[in-house]
Design an enzyme around this catalytic site. Structure first.
Site, PDB file in Angstrom:
ATOM      1  N   CYS A   1      80.728  16.796  86.106  1.00 21.36           N
ATOM      2  CA  CYS A   1      81.501  17.004  87.325  1.00 21.36           C
ATOM      3  C   CYS A   1      82.091  15.649  87.722  1.00 21.36           C
ATOM      4  O   CYS A   1      82.125  14.729  86.913  1.00 21.36           O
ATOM      5  CB  CYS A   1      80.651  17.629  88.430  1.00 21.36           C
ATOM      6  SG  CYS A   1      79.244  16.634  88.955  1.00 21.36           S
ATOM      7  N   THR A   2      82.556  15.509  88.953  1.00 20.91           N
ATOM      8  CA  THR A   2      83.281  14.295  89.344  1.00 20.91           C
ATOM      9  C   THR A   2      82.426  13.036  89.237  1.00 20.91           C
ATOM     10  O   THR A   2      82.805  12.065  88.603  1.00 20.91           O
ATOM     11  CB  THR A   2      83.813  14.436  90.780  1.00 20.91           C
ATOM     12  OG1 THR A   2      84.454  15.702  90.897  1.00 20.91           O
ATOM     13  CG2 THR A   2      84.784  13.328  91.129  1.00 20.91           C
TER      14      THR A   2
END
Ligand SMILES: [Zn+2]
Ligand SMILES: [Zn+2]
Length: 308
Positions: A179-180
């Site tokens: 994810c980020t």
């Protein structure tokens, strides 16, 4: 003003969330920081911006707290203008998966894989490896890892249902999630592990942020979507998305200038002009005839490409 944005999370049991909230409010206000911090009994998750001095002082204060001494703080270019205000809130989960954090616990997460290990895994990608993007579809639309599986989800809360619906895709596989900056993977991987489907569950530690710091021209292509005024950081020259009107290759999001719509869309410069920074003929008409309020734009913070 040049400055920094800090992104961090740390899963740890917080007994007195209100005391931590008060403490955070005091520090952030005294340093003139803006952004948002979520505090829950399961941990803390923050994205804040300010001057370099202020963000450094903040990092020091956070690490000096006995609960957060092990926190990994990611730094990128930005400042307090990347956020409209300071918001420090107490919630049940630091990212909303919609499952009780005492049932799917971050301490049951999949193995942490470093940027280097991630790169190696992808270099010699085995057929048994499934690279899984756990972000929302509008994030992966403008940038993703090569060969990643992209769930068609609008929020993180839809992730568990997506996994249930696609169980076969993960059966006996080695799953590498990203994810980020890592916070969502901690619980997404714990959730997948709890189903006992995959052979191995791994997560990219520090997420896209740490990977592209190390490998800007690696297996992540396009832009890293951000939940602040910067909207995204350009990682390399690949453009993964198209203008939603004319389908030309383009990857910059705008929000419809009709304040009652505010829909996030990709609109190229020509279409932005044509549609008066709205999402459709309907909104354009509403704005032009003054039937709705038009949002005023403040100059957006421009992120220089390639930060290292
Ligand atoms: Zn266009
Ligand atoms: Zn609209």
């Amino acid at each position: 003003m040049m400055g920094s944005v800090l992104i961090y999370y740390f899963y740890t049991t917080i007994y007195d969330v209100v005391a931590i909230q008060q403490w955070q409010l005091e520090i952030c206000n005294s340093l003139g920081l803006k952004g948002r911090i979520i505090i829950a009994p399961e941990g803390i998750n923050g994205t804040i911006g300010g001057s370099c001095e202020a963000t450094q002082a903040y990092s020091k204060a956070l690490r000096e707290h006995p609960l957060f001494s092990q926190v990994d703080i990611k730094v990128s270019i930005g400042n307090s203008d990347c956020f409209p205000r300071l918001r420090i809130v107490v919630k049940k989960e630091i990212v909303r998966l919609g499952i009780d954090p005492t049932v799917v616990r971050a301490d049951q997460a999949g193995r942490h894989i470093t940027a280097e290990e991630t790169h190696k895994l992808l270099e010699s990608k085995s057929d048994n490896l499934v690279v899984l993007d756990v972000r929302n579809d509008y994030e992966s639309a403008i940038g993703k890892f090569e060969h990643a599986v992209i769930p068609p989800i609008k929020t993180f809360r839809e992730f568990p249902a997506y996994i249930y619906k696609n169980k076969d895709m993960f059966k006996n596989k080695d799953v590498l999630m990203y994810c980020t900056a890592g916070v969502r993977c901690e619980r997404a991987s714990a959730f997948l592990k709890s189903l006992d489907l995959a052979r191995d569950v791994m997560q990219v530690y520090g997420g896209i942020h740490r990977y592209v710091e190390r490998f800007p021209e690696g297996y992540f292509r396009g832009k890293n979507y951000l939940f602040d005024e910067r909207r995204a950081v350009k990682i390399n020259d690949d453009i993964m998305a198209q203008c939603s009107f004319c389908r030309t290759s383009y990857d910059t999001y705008i929000n419809c200038s009709n304040t009652q719509c505010n829909k996030q869309i990709i609109s190229c410069l020509a279409c932005k002009d044509e549609y008066k920074t709205t999402c459709s003929n309907v909104c354009k008409d509403l704005v032009l005839t003054g039937r709705v309020k038009q949002r005023s734009f403040r100059p957006c913070f421009i992120v220089p490409a390639k930060q290292n």
